[in-house]
Design a protein around this motif. Structure first.
Motif, PDB file in Angstrom:
ATOM      1  N   GLY A 173       6.996  13.355   4.697  1.00  0.00           N
ATOM      2  CA  GLY A 173       6.784  13.860   3.345  1.00  0.00           C
ATOM      3  C   GLY A 173       5.849  13.017   2.510  1.00  0.00           C
ATOM      4  N   ASP A 174       5.588  11.772   2.941  1.00  0.00           N
ATOM      5  CA  ASP A 174       4.665  10.920   2.199  1.00  0.00           C
ATOM      6  C   ASP A 174       3.252  11.482   2.267  1.00  0.00           C
ATOM      7  N   ARG A 175       2.551  11.379   1.166  1.00  0.00           N
ATOM      8  CA  ARG A 175       1.141  11.766   1.123  1.00  0.00           C
ATOM      9  C   ARG A 175       0.302  10.527   1.423  1.00  0.00           C
ATOM     10  N   VAL A 176      -0.491  10.582   2.451  1.00  0.00           N
ATOM     11  CA  VAL A 176      -1.226   9.402   2.895  1.00  0.00           C
ATOM     12  C   VAL A 176      -2.710   9.725   3.077  1.00  0.00           C
ATOM     13  N   TYR A 177      -3.500   8.654   3.186  1.00  0.00           N
ATOM     14  CA  TYR A 177      -4.919   8.797   3.487  1.00  0.00           C
ATOM     15  C   TYR A 177      -5.375   7.545   4.226  1.00  0.00           C
ATOM     16  N   GLY A 178      -6.581   7.592   4.773  1.00  0.00           N
ATOM     17  CA  GLY A 178      -7.104   6.420   5.463  1.00  0.00           C
ATOM     18  C   GLY A 178      -8.185   6.767   6.459  1.00  0.00           C
ATOM     19  N   LYS A 179      -8.267   5.966   7.509  1.00  0.00           N
ATOM     20  CA  LYS A 179      -9.247   6.178   8.563  1.00  0.00           C
ATOM     21  C   LYS A 179      -8.649   5.748   9.885  1.00  0.00           C
ATOM     22  N   ASP A 189      -4.772   1.779  12.699  1.00  0.00           N
ATOM     23  CA  ASP A 189      -5.545   2.596  11.779  1.00  0.00           C
ATOM     24  C   ASP A 189      -5.223   2.225  10.335  1.00  0.00           C
ATOM     25  N   VAL A 190      -6.010   2.744   9.403  1.00  0.00           N
ATOM     26  CA  VAL A 190      -5.695   2.610   7.980  1.00  0.00           C
ATOM     27  C   VAL A 190      -4.784   3.762   7.579  1.00  0.00           C
ATOM     28  N   VAL A 191      -3.587   3.438   7.127  1.00  0.00           N
ATOM     29  CA  VAL A 191      -2.627   4.431   6.651  1.00  0.00           C
ATOM     30  C   VAL A 191      -2.105   3.936   5.305  1.00  0.00           C
ATOM     31  N   VAL A 192      -2.514   4.603   4.234  1.00  0.00           N
ATOM     32  CA  VAL A 192      -2.186   4.158   2.882  1.00  0.00           C
ATOM     33  C   VAL A 192      -1.567   5.320   2.113  1.00  0.00           C
ATOM     34  N   LYS A 193      -0.543   5.046   1.319  1.00  0.00           N
ATOM     35  CA  LYS A 193       0.036   6.091   0.482  1.00  0.00           C
ATOM     36  C   LYS A 193      -0.953   6.484  -0.605  1.00  0.00           C
ATOM     37  N   ARG A 194      -1.068   7.780  -0.826  1.00  0.00           N
ATOM     38  CA  ARG A 194      -2.019   8.294  -1.810  1.00  0.00           C
ATOM     39  C   ARG A 194      -1.415   8.184  -3.212  1.00  0.00           C
TER      40      ARG A 194
END
Length: 334
Positions: free
Chosen positions: A80-86, A107-112
């Motif tokens: 359910g977390d909204r994430v972004y990254g590369k 990888d880059v996984v960051v909460k939006r």
């Protein structure tokens, strides 16, 4: 959540024009017992210009979306977390797809952050990190703002995907920024991004507009692929010991063994023939991203998406990217 067994994805049949890109149906990625540090998201994504390693690979490195499954060892990220990254690399399965499996380690996984849309976040990873590495990791600017007092940075291609981040990061770190772009983008670069001075490359050659010797501490070429003219200009306007950083190596024509040899030779010659340092971005370490993510969360780095296209319009997206005429980012939406 029950995931569909298959998904839409864009595959590449070989190297060449956007015509080699094809919409395909592929198995949805699944977590195995060994994927204890991985998660899945249903992303929107953007791809900076990068080559696929093999034919039939799925392109795309950047992503944004919602987590639909996590591995048992994942900490700090939940369904359910909204994430972004590369991603760390394409490895045959990139982000031009409805689902992607990414690693919270590799990888880059960051909460939006709240207030940042998936479309905005989907264009951040590669280009923001490319700007950061060229400016900070390679030693052009310090993370200590006081150490950058009086420093000047020239950003060529300031309105593009990498350049818009380079301008903002240099300003955050306290440097004076002179930005180069088309005159039609002056207000965006100066009023929105915050560049101190603007140079319109369409008026006349840069060498005729930038004539002050030893002016800049950093020359960030966010256009890259130059055939030597920007490096030659840097010998005059860049301080001895200053940094020339490029988002891509000097161009030697289409991909070939000869072009590769020429590129290596150019890099070696620039390294030994000048008192100015030459670097082009060769890798994007994921451990360098937290500072960028912090600035985004604090609202110091603004995000821009100017073109949103459905996944099925991937060919048009690549044509727009190749034109070099777009401002900001191009995002594909599944």
């Amino acid at each position: 959540m029950s995931l569909p067994p298959t998904m839409r994805a864009i595959t590449i049949s070989g190297y060449g024009s956007p015509d080699v890109l094809t919409e395909s149906t592929l198995p949805t990625p699944t977590l195995s017992n060994s994927d204890t540090s991985r998660l899945q998201s249903a992303p929107r994504r953007h791809g900076c210009r990068r080559l696929a390693p093999d034919p039939n690979a799925v392109l795309g490195i950047d992503y944004a979306g919602t987590v639909v499954e996590v591995g048992s060892a994942v900490k700090g990220i939940k369904v359910g977390d909204r994430v972004y990254g590369k991603t760390a690399g394409i490895k045959g399965f990139g982000t031009y797809a409805e689902y992607v499996k990414v690693s919270t380690v590799a990888d880059v996984v960051v909460k939006r952050p709240e207030g940042v849309s998936a479309q905005q976040a989907a264009g951040v990873g590669v280009c923001a990190l490319t700007a950061y590495v060229g400016l900070v990791t390679y030693g052009g600017l310090s993370l200590k703002v006081e150490e950058n007092k009086g420093k000047e940075v020239l950003v060529n291609g300031a309105s593009g995907g990498v350049g818009l981040f380079a301008v903002q990061i240099a300003k955050i770190l306290g440097a004076k920024v002179v930005a180069v772009a088309s005159g039609k983008n002056k207000d965006f670069v100066t009023k929105t991004l915050g560049a101190d001075e603007f140079v319109d490359y369409t008026v006349k050659p840069l060498k005729d507009q930038l004539t002050t010797n030893n002016q800049f501490d950093v020359f960030y070429d966010a256009v890259g692929m130059d055939e030597g003219k920007n490096w030659d200009l840097a010998q005059t306007i860049l301080k001895p010991g200053g940094l020339f950083a490029a988002s891509a190596p000097a161009s030697h024509g289409p991909v070939s063994v000869g072009a590769l040899v020429g590129m290596v030779g150019t890099i070696a010659w620039r390294a030994i023939s000048s008192s100015r340092k030459y670097k082009f971005i060769t890798s994007l370490p994921v451990d360098q991203f937290p500072n960028v993510a912090k600035w985004i969360e604090e609202g110091k780095v603004k995000l821009f998406t100017t073109v949103e296209l459905p996944l099925s319009d991937v060919k048009k997206a690549h044509e727009l990217s190749a034109s070099g005429r777009t401002v900001g980012k191009i995002v594909l939406i599944p």
